[in-house]
Design an enzyme around this catalytic site. Structure first.
Site, short mmCIF file in Angstrom:
data_model
loop_
_atom_site.label_atom_id
_atom_site.label_comp_id
_atom_site.label_asym_id
_atom_site.label_seq_id
_atom_site.Cartn_x
_atom_site.Cartn_y
_atom_site.Cartn_z
N HIS A 82 0.80 -1.22 0.00
CA HIS A 82 0.00 0.00 0.00
C HIS A 82 0.83 1.28 0.00
O HIS A 82 0.30 2.36 -0.20
CB HIS A 82 -1.04 -0.05 1.11
CG HIS A 82 -2.03 -1.14 0.83
ND1 HIS A 82 -2.78 -1.16 -0.33
CD2 HIS A 82 -2.33 -2.28 1.49
CE1 HIS A 82 -3.52 -2.24 -0.35
NE2 HIS A 82 -3.26 -2.96 0.74
N HIS A 106 3.15 -8.13 -3.02
CA HIS A 106 2.32 -8.95 -3.90
C HIS A 106 2.42 -8.36 -5.30
O HIS A 106 1.96 -7.24 -5.55
CB HIS A 106 0.87 -8.90 -3.39
CG HIS A 106 -0.07 -9.79 -4.13
ND1 HIS A 106 -1.36 -10.01 -3.71
CD2 HIS A 106 0.06 -10.53 -5.25
CE1 HIS A 106 -1.96 -10.84 -4.53
NE2 HIS A 106 -1.12 -11.16 -5.50
N GLU A 152 0.51 -20.19 5.34
CA GLU A 152 0.08 -18.97 6.02
C GLU A 152 -1.43 -19.06 6.18
O GLU A 152 -2.16 -19.19 5.18
CB GLU A 152 0.47 -17.73 5.20
CG GLU A 152 0.00 -16.44 5.87
CD GLU A 152 0.40 -15.18 5.10
OE1 GLU A 152 1.35 -15.22 4.30
OE2 GLU A 152 -0.27 -14.15 5.32
N1 PXP Z 1 -0.91 -12.22 3.88
C1 PXP Z 1 -1.36 -12.37 2.62
C2 PXP Z 1 -1.17 -13.70 1.97
C3 PXP Z 1 -1.96 -11.32 1.92
O1 PXP Z 1 -2.41 -11.51 0.66
C4 PXP Z 1 -2.05 -10.06 2.55
C5 PXP Z 1 -2.63 -8.89 1.80
O2 PXP Z 1 -1.83 -8.59 0.71
C6 PXP Z 1 -1.56 -9.93 3.86
C7 PXP Z 1 -1.02 -11.03 4.52
C8 PXP Z 1 -1.61 -8.64 4.60
O3 PXP Z 1 -2.94 -8.26 4.80
P1 PXP Z 1 -3.25 -6.82 5.36
O4 PXP Z 1 -2.80 -5.83 4.34
O5 PXP Z 1 -4.74 -6.84 5.53
O6 PXP Z 1 -2.52 -6.68 6.65
#
Ligand code: PXP
Length: 249
Positions: free
Chosen positions: A22, A55, A163
């Site tokens: 982000h 990602h 995960e």
């Molecule tokens: N783990 C995975 C596999 C994810 O896809 C994400 C979001 O990209 C996250 C963790 C982190 O999620 P958040 O941004 O809601 O903390």
């Protein structure tokens, strides 16, 4: 795993993977050069993050291939690439060779990753992607729902790490629902540990709901992105305004 020694006891420290997608989302709002995700990664690294998570989405809505390549060169802690099994993404991952690849489901229209990978339904495609990534020495993880059948499938497809998707727990509408989804995470963690898997967790965790998940025995790493970037905006705003005002004088 990082261990701390205290009065003769060895305590396993829960690791934090910071997802910086982000930061890139902000940059893409203006299609400009700031904020630079690589700088953000270095700040996370300097302040105790155990890994950097990005990602590379098929639509490249935030992180770009260029970000991934620079991160690979610059970041000294673990670089964990979340990715789909799409052929071109697998090819990029094999070229860049992040320390870890976490396979996630991906839908174009979604705002963020919805639900875990269905390892049972996509077994063959996942296996093929894993084989390619493994041949490059990349450590592998699957992002799955806290569900025994998915854990069994993850074990069967040959990964050593999963995960667990904490989204249902994080999005719970009331305490009763949160308790139910928390229990689900506890049971899944315990089950996966009996299968010999390394268990991480993440998605939707924030400064209010992280506490319970952090206490689950057996979870080694939490991956958190959105709430950390949101908090950074607020805690950083005071300095940002003061710096601008000083420049203007
Ligand atoms: N783990 C995975 C596999 C994810 O896809 C994400 C979001 O990209 C996250 C963790 C982190 O999620 P958040 O941004 O809601 O903390």
């Amino acid at each position: 795993m990082l261990k701390a020694r205290s009065a003769g006891l060895i305590i396993k420290m829960l690791k934090l993977g910071v997802n910086i997608d982000h930061v890139a989302t902000l940059r893409e709002l203006r299609r400009g050069i700031e904020p630079e995700p690589v700088f953000a990664a270095l700040v996370c690294q300097a302040n105790g993050a155990d890994s950097i998570v990005v990602h590379l989405r098929e639509d490249r809505r935030h992180i770009k291939e260029r970000d991934l390549c620079i991160l690979k060169e610059i970041v000294k802690i673990k670089l964990n690439l979340e990715m789909s099994v799409a052929a071109d993404i697998v090819q990029i991952a094999c070229k860049v060779k992040p320390d870890q690849a976490t396979l996630v489901p991906e839908k174009r229209q979604e705002i963020t990753t919805e639900g875990g990978l269905d390892v049972i339904a996509n077994f063959k495609k996942i296996k093929q992607a894993l084989n390619k990534l493994e041949s490059q020495g990349i450590e592998l993880s699957l992002f799955i729902d806290p569900d025994k059948k998915q854990i069994d499938a993850a074990k069967k497809v040959g990964v050593g790490m999963i995960e667990l998707h904490t989204g249902r727990y994080a999005d719970a509408k009331n305490e009763k629902e949160q308790d139910k989804f928390f229990k689900e995470l506890e049971i899944a963690t315990h089950y996966a540990k009996t299968k010999g898997l390394v268990v991480n967790a993440g998605h939707g965790l924030n400064y209010y709901n992280v506490y319970r998940v952090a206490k689950i025995k057996g979870i080694e790493e939490l991956n958190i992105g959105y709430s950390i970037v949101c908090r950074a905006v607020l805690v950083g705003l005071e300095r940002a305004v003061k710096e601008m005002k000083a420049l203007m004088q």
